[in-house]
Design a protein around this motif. Structure first.
Motif, PDB file in Angstrom:
ATOM      1  N   UNK A 179      -1.694 -30.424  47.270  1.00 49.86           N
ATOM      2  CA  UNK A 179      -0.617 -31.057  47.993  1.00 49.86           C
ATOM      3  C   UNK A 179      -1.081 -32.462  48.393  1.00 49.86           C
ATOM      4  N   UNK A 180      -0.210 -33.458  48.176  1.00 53.02           N
ATOM      5  CA  UNK A 180      -0.593 -34.835  48.486  1.00 53.02           C
ATOM      6  C   UNK A 180      -0.621 -35.074  49.989  1.00 53.02           C
ATOM      7  N   UNK A 181      -1.470 -36.001  50.400  1.00 53.83           N
ATOM      8  CA  UNK A 181      -1.587 -36.361  51.810  1.00 53.83           C
ATOM      9  C   UNK A 181      -0.262 -36.918  52.329  1.00 53.83           C
ATOM     10  N   UNK A 182       0.442 -37.696  51.496  1.00 54.69           N
ATOM     11  CA  UNK A 182       1.722 -38.255  51.899  1.00 54.69           C
ATOM     12  C   UNK A 182       2.727 -37.147  52.223  1.00 54.69           C
ATOM     13  N   UNK A 183       2.742 -36.094  51.423  1.00 57.64           N
ATOM     14  CA  UNK A 183       3.642 -34.971  51.677  1.00 57.64           C
ATOM     15  C   UNK A 183       3.265 -34.266  52.976  1.00 57.64           C
ATOM     16  N   UNK A 184       1.992 -34.061  53.197  1.00 60.35           N
ATOM     17  CA  UNK A 184       1.525 -33.424  54.432  1.00 60.35           C
ATOM     18  C   UNK A 184       1.929 -34.273  55.636  1.00 60.35           C
ATOM     19  N   UNK A 185       1.724 -35.586  55.546  1.00 62.58           N
ATOM     20  CA  UNK A 185       2.118 -36.485  56.637  1.00 62.58           C
ATOM     21  C   UNK A 185       3.621 -36.428  56.874  1.00 62.58           C
ATOM     22  N   UNK A 186       4.406 -36.419  55.799  1.00 64.95           N
ATOM     23  CA  UNK A 186       5.865 -36.355  55.922  1.00 64.95           C
ATOM     24  C   UNK A 186       6.302 -35.059  56.596  1.00 64.95           C
ATOM     25  N   UNK A 187       5.699 -33.960  56.192  1.00 66.55           N
ATOM     26  CA  UNK A 187       6.048 -32.672  56.799  1.00 66.55           C
ATOM     27  C   UNK A 187       5.651 -32.630  58.267  1.00 66.55           C
ATOM     28  N   UNK A 188       4.516 -33.210  58.604  1.00 63.33           N
ATOM     29  CA  UNK A 188       4.083 -33.253  60.012  1.00 63.33           C
ATOM     30  C   UNK A 188       5.063 -34.068  60.852  1.00 63.33           C
ATOM     31  N   UNK A 189       5.448 -35.245  60.353  1.00 60.83           N
ATOM     32  CA  UNK A 189       6.396 -36.063  61.097  1.00 60.83           C
ATOM     33  C   UNK A 189       7.754 -35.372  61.224  1.00 60.83           C
ATOM     34  N   UNK A 190       8.201 -34.716  60.153  1.00 60.53           N
ATOM     35  CA  UNK A 190       9.472 -33.985  60.212  1.00 60.53           C
ATOM     36  C   UNK A 190       9.401 -32.885  61.271  1.00 60.53           C
ATOM     37  N   UNK A 191       8.276 -32.189  61.321  1.00 58.64           N
ATOM     38  CA  UNK A 191       8.097 -31.140  62.322  1.00 58.64           C
ATOM     39  C   UNK A 191       8.117 -31.686  63.738  1.00 58.64           C
ATOM     40  N   UNK A 192       7.461 -32.828  63.955  1.00 58.28           N
ATOM     41  CA  UNK A 192       7.453 -33.450  65.284  1.00 58.28           C
ATOM     42  C   UNK A 192       8.854 -33.880  65.695  1.00 58.28           C
ATOM     43  N   UNK A 193       9.607 -34.422  64.755  1.00 58.22           N
ATOM     44  CA  UNK A 193      10.977 -34.828  65.053  1.00 58.22           C
ATOM     45  C   UNK A 193      11.856 -33.608  65.354  1.00 58.22           C
ATOM     46  N   UNK A 194      11.683 -32.542  64.596  1.00 59.53           N
ATOM     47  CA  UNK A 194      12.462 -31.317  64.846  1.00 59.53           C
ATOM     48  C   UNK A 194      12.128 -30.733  66.210  1.00 59.53           C
ATOM     49  N   UNK A 195      10.867 -30.756  66.596  1.00 59.04           N
ATOM     50  CA  UNK A 195      10.486 -30.271  67.929  1.00 59.04           C
ATOM     51  C   UNK A 195      11.124 -31.101  69.033  1.00 59.04           C
ATOM     52  N   UNK A 196      11.427 -32.352  68.720  1.00 59.98           N
ATOM     53  CA  UNK A 196      12.039 -33.246  69.704  1.00 59.98           C
ATOM     54  C   UNK A 196      13.572 -33.201  69.646  1.00 59.98           C
ATOM     55  N   UNK A 197      14.125 -32.298  68.830  1.00 58.10           N
ATOM     56  CA  UNK A 197      15.569 -32.104  68.802  1.00 58.10           C
ATOM     57  C   UNK A 197      16.304 -32.735  67.635  1.00 58.10           C
ATOM     58  N   UNK A 198      15.592 -33.373  66.723  1.00 56.02           N
ATOM     59  CA  UNK A 198      16.245 -33.960  65.563  1.00 56.02           C
ATOM     60  C   UNK A 198      16.471 -32.874  64.516  1.00 56.02           C
ATOM     61  N   UNK A 199      17.524 -33.043  63.720  1.00 59.23           N
ATOM     62  CA  UNK A 199      17.859 -32.081  62.674  1.00 59.23           C
ATOM     63  C   UNK A 199      17.790 -32.793  61.321  1.00 59.23           C
ATOM     64  N   UNK A 200      17.113 -32.167  60.372  1.00 58.01           N
ATOM     65  CA  UNK A 200      17.000 -32.724  59.024  1.00 58.01           C
ATOM     66  C   UNK A 200      18.340 -32.582  58.309  1.00 58.01           C
ATOM     67  N   UNK A 201      18.685 -33.607  57.541  1.00 56.89           N
ATOM     68  CA  UNK A 201      19.874 -33.556  56.693  1.00 56.89           C
ATOM     69  C   UNK A 201      19.457 -33.864  55.269  1.00 56.89           C
TER      70      UNK A 201
END
Length: 140
Positions: free
Chosen positions: A1-23
């Motif tokens: 798995x690429x580091x960029x993908x891991x970073x993207x997933x981490x940021x998405x998770x942090x945003x979701x924890x803060x109430x953002x919803x992925x579209x």
């Protein structure tokens, strides 16, 4: 798995924890995050294409905020801010864990600081002398 993908997933998770919803489609999104690569030629071009596409949507009123993160943001920060003044926020590689803080500031209208960069101190200790004028890093 690429580091960029891991970073993207981490940021998405942090945003979701803060109430953002992925579209699945950026059209109509409150916020888009473009996690860039700045080292491979094709990836740099793809990053610029993505930035330009999201800025086009923003200019049409179909995206509200654009955040650019990753290696290209770290490497070419001044150039990106000059080339794309429509970017609302740049986050350097070592500031990616602050994505939810940056998004919240933008949503509250606190966008005066357009770039957040942190020093790379992973595995190093920053040593300052008494007057704070000299610094060095030491591997730990």
């Amino acid at each position: 798995m690429s580091k960029n993908l891991v970073d993207s997933e981490r940021m998405a998770g942090l945003l979701q924890l803060d109430g953002y919803r992925m579209v699945s489609n950026p059209d109509g999104a409150e916020l888009v995050v473009i996690n860039t690569c700045g080292f491979i030629g094709d990836a740099r071009r793809e990053s610029h294409d993505s930035i330009q596409e999201m800025i086009r949507l923003k200019k049409k009123g179909r995206v509200r905020r654009v955040i650019v993160t990753g290696c290209l943001a770290e490497r070419d920060k001044e150039l990106l801010l000059e080339q794309y003044p429509e970017i609302d926020q740049l986050l350097g590689v070592f500031a990616r864990d602050e994505i939810a803080i940056a998004a919240g500031r933008l949503n509250r209208g606190e966008g005066e600081q357009r770039a957040i960069f942190r020093p790379a101190l992973v595995g190093h200790c920053l040593i300052l002398d008494d007057v704070g004028s000299h610094f060095d890093t030491q591997r730990i």
